[in-house]
Design a protein around this motif. Structure first.
Motif, short mmCIF file in Angstrom:
data_model
loop_
_atom_site.label_atom_id
_atom_site.label_comp_id
_atom_site.label_asym_id
_atom_site.label_seq_id
_atom_site.Cartn_x
_atom_site.Cartn_y
_atom_site.Cartn_z
N PRO A 106 21.85 35.27 86.08
CA PRO A 106 22.05 36.45 85.23
C PRO A 106 22.49 37.67 86.02
O PRO A 106 22.37 37.71 87.26
CB PRO A 106 20.67 36.66 84.61
CG PRO A 106 19.72 36.05 85.60
CD PRO A 106 20.44 34.90 86.21
N ALA A 107 22.98 38.66 85.32
CA ALA A 107 23.37 39.92 85.95
C ALA A 107 22.12 40.62 86.50
O ALA A 107 21.02 40.43 85.98
CB ALA A 107 24.07 40.81 84.94
N LEU A 223 29.55 44.81 88.49
CA LEU A 223 30.99 44.55 88.42
C LEU A 223 31.37 43.38 89.33
O LEU A 223 32.23 42.57 88.97
CB LEU A 223 31.77 45.81 88.79
CG LEU A 223 31.65 46.98 87.81
CD1 LEU A 223 32.37 48.21 88.35
CD2 LEU A 223 32.20 46.61 86.44
N SER A 224 30.76 43.29 90.50
CA SER A 224 31.03 42.16 91.40
C SER A 224 30.58 40.85 90.76
O SER A 224 31.28 39.83 90.83
CB SER A 224 30.33 42.37 92.74
OG SER A 224 30.75 43.56 93.36
N VAL A 230 33.88 35.57 85.64
CA VAL A 230 35.16 35.39 84.95
C VAL A 230 36.11 34.55 85.79
O VAL A 230 36.83 33.69 85.27
CB VAL A 230 35.78 36.76 84.59
CG1 VAL A 230 37.15 36.57 83.95
CG2 VAL A 230 34.86 37.53 83.65
N SER A 231 36.11 34.77 87.10
CA SER A 231 36.99 33.99 87.98
C SER A 231 36.63 32.51 87.95
O SER A 231 37.52 31.65 87.97
CB SER A 231 36.91 34.53 89.42
OG SER A 231 37.36 35.87 89.49
N LEU A 378 38.42 46.71 83.02
CA LEU A 378 39.86 46.72 83.29
C LEU A 378 40.14 47.15 84.72
O LEU A 378 41.04 46.63 85.38
CB LEU A 378 40.57 47.66 82.31
CG LEU A 378 42.04 48.00 82.64
CD1 LEU A 378 42.91 46.76 82.55
CD2 LEU A 378 42.55 49.10 81.73
N ALA A 379 39.34 48.07 85.22
CA ALA A 379 39.58 48.61 86.56
C ALA A 379 39.45 47.56 87.64
O ALA A 379 40.08 47.68 88.70
CB ALA A 379 38.60 49.76 86.83
N VAL A 380 38.67 46.51 87.41
CA VAL A 380 38.53 45.45 88.41
C VAL A 380 39.25 44.17 87.98
O VAL A 380 39.09 43.12 88.60
CB VAL A 380 37.04 45.15 88.70
CG1 VAL A 380 36.36 46.34 89.33
CG2 VAL A 380 36.30 44.73 87.43
#
Length: 422
Positions: A106-107, A223-224, A230-231, A378-380
Motif C-alpha cells: 500500500p501507499a 508519487l514515487s 503504474v509502470s 501529470l507532473a510525473v
C-alpha cells in the motif's frame, strides 16, 4: 523545454516551496494556501470544461474511422476485433492486479492521508457507490444533454458510440458533413486544451504548493510509489504482448526479443509510438511478416491501438481511489473497464499530456473517483510514459505477427482447393 519538463519543474518548485513554508513560515501557511488553492482550482476547472465536448467528438470521429477500417477488408476487420478484445483484457488485468498489488504494497499511510487531506474534494465526502439497479439503468441516458451537463461519463460514452454508429448509416453527403462538424469540434477543443496546458506549470505549481505546505516532502514518497505501480501495470502489457507473439504469432521467443531491441530503444528515447513506426516496420520484416500485412496492420495499430492505455489508466484511477479510500465494487470496476477500453480508442494520436486528462477524466467520473490529484500525477507522467510506450510498441509488433499468421493460414486454405484440382 517540453511541456512535460516545465510541468515537472512546476511540481518540484511547488512542493519545495510548500515544504519550506511548512518548515520555516508555519504562521503564514494558511494565508499562502488561501491564495494558491483557488488559483490551482481555477486552472483545474478550466481543464475539466474541455473533457465532455472533446471526448464526445473524439468518440464519434473514432467510430467513423473504425467503420472505414472494417470496410477496408476482412483482415482489417479481424485485426480491429483483436484490438477491441486486447483493450478490454488490458483494462481487466489492471482492474484485478492493481488492487492486489496495492493490498500487498500500500501507499505510505501518513503521506497518503496528508495528500488526501490537501486535495479539495466535494465537502470532503467520498461519493457513494450506486446500487446494481441504478448502475444498469444509468447506462441508457434518457436525456443526453442532462447527462453531459452532470458529467455522467458512462452513459455519455454509450450515447456517443451509438450516435457514431448510426451516423455511419446515413447518406454519404450528410455523413461527411456531420463527421466534418465533429472533426472541427475536436480540433477546436484540442486548441483550447493546448491553451489550458500552456498554463499547466503555473497551475501545477499552485496545487503542489498547497500540497507541500500541508504534507511537507512526504508527497514525494507517494508519487514515487505511484510511478512504480503504474509502470508495473504498463510493463505487464509488454510481457503479455510477447506471449501473444510467441503463442499466436508463432514467433520464437528469443527471436522476438532480439528483434524488438531497436524498437524499444527508439520508444524509450522518443516516448512516441508514431516515431517508432519505421523501426517497427523494419522489425516486422525481420520477423518474416509479409509486406501486405505489415503495411496495413502496423499503421492501423499506431492509429487505433494503445495496449497500455486501459491498463495504465485503470491503475491511475484505482490508485487515486486507494489514496482517497473510495470503495470500488465489482460493478464499478466493470464500468471502469468498459469506459477505459472505449476512450483509449478515442485518444490515440494525441500528445501524452492531453491524453492523460482526456482518458482519465471519463474513467474517474464513471467510477466516482475524485480528479483533484490528476494534475500532480501529470507532473510525473513522463516516467510511467516510458513504460506505456514500451508496452504499446511491443503490442503493435505482436498483433502484426498474429495478423501475419492469420494471413498465412488463409493463403494455405486457398491453395488447398487448387492442389486438389491438380
Amino acid at each position: 523545454m517540453t511541456l512535460t519538463t516545465r510541468v515537472l519543474l512546476g511540481l518540484v518548485a511547488g512542493l519545495g516551496a510548500g515544504a519550506a513554508v511548512a518548515a520555516y513560515l508555519p504562521d503564514y501557511a494558511p494565508q499562502i494556501i488561501a491564495v494558491a488553492e483557488p488559483a490551482g482550482g481555477v486552472w483545474l476547472d478550466a481543464l475539466r470544461m474541455t473533457i465532455i465536448p472533446l471526448v464526445f467528438a473524439l468518440l464519434v470521429t473514432g467510430v467513423a474511422q473504425a467503420a472505414d477500417t472494417a470496410r477496408a477488408g476482412g483482415d482489417a476487420a479481424k485485426t480491429l476485433g483483436l484490438f477491441a478484445v486486447l483493450l478490454v483484457l488490458s483494462a481487466s488485468f489492471a482492474a484485478i492486479a492493481t488492487p492486489a498489488l496495492l493490498a500487498l504494497w500500500p501507499a505510505p499511510v501518513e503521506a497518503a492521508q496528508a495528500l488526501r487531506a490537501s486535495a479539495d474534494t466535494a465537502n470532503g465526502e467520498i461519493p457513494p457507490t450506486p446500487t446494481i439497479q441504478e448502475m444498469v439503468k444509468s447506462f441508457i441516458p434518457t436525456n443526453p444533454v442532462k447527462v453531459a451537463a452532470d458529467g455522467a461519463m458512462a452513459p455519455l460514452v454509450v450515447f456517443a458510440l451509438v450516435f457514431g454508429m448510426a451516423a455511419t448509416r446515413i447518406a454519404a453527403a450528410k455523413r461527411a458533413s456531420l463527421f466534418g462538424f465533429f472533426d472541427a469540434v475536436r480540433d477546436t477543443m484540442m486548441t483550447l486544451v493546448h491553451w489550458v496546458l500552456w498554463a499547466a506549470p503555473f497551475g501545477v505549481f499552485a496545487l503542489a504548493l498547497v500540497t507541500g505546505a500541508r504534507t511537507g516532502l512526504g508527497a514525494v514518497g507517494v508519487l514515487s510509489h505511484y510511478v512504480v505501480i503504474v509502470s508495473i501495470m504498463c510493463l505487464s502489457m509488454a510481457v503479455f504482448a510477447v506471449i501473444l507473439a510467441v503463442v499466436f504469432g508463432k514467433v520464437p521467443l528469443m527471436a522476438f526479443v532480439r528483434a524488438m531491441i531497436p524498437v524499444e530503444a527508439v520508444a524509450i528515447s522518443t516516448q512516441s509510438s508514431l516515431a517508432s513506426l519505421p523501426a517497427m516496420l523494419e522489425t516486422a520484416q525481420k520477423l518474416g511478416v509479409p509486406d501486405k500485412v505489415r503495411g496495413v496492420v502496423l499503421p492501423m495499430a499506431v492509429a487505433l491501438f494503445r495496449m497500455t492505455s486501459p491498463a495504465g489508466n485503470m491503475a491511475v484511477v484505482i490508485y487515486v481511489a486507494h489514496i482517497y479510500g473510495v470503495p470500488l465494487s465489482p460493478l464499478v470496476m466493470l464500468v471502469g473497464v468498459l469506459v477505459a477500453a472505449t476512450v483509449s480508442l478515442a485518444a490515440v494520436g494525441i500528445a501524452s499530456a492531453v491524453t492523460f486528462f482526456t482518458t482519465l477524466g471519463p474513467i474517474s467520473m464513471a467510477m466516482g473517483v475524485p480528479m483533484e490529484l490528476l494534475p500532480l500525477l501529470l507532473a510525473v507522467e513522463t516516467l510511467p510514459d516510458i513504460s506505456r510506450t514500451i508496452g504499446n510498441v511491443t503490442a503493435d509488433v505482436a498483433v502484426t505477427t498474429v495478423a501475419a499468421e492469420w494471413s498465412l493460414e488463409e493463403d494455405a486454405e486457398e491453395e488447398l482447393p487448387l492442389s486438389a484440382g491438380v
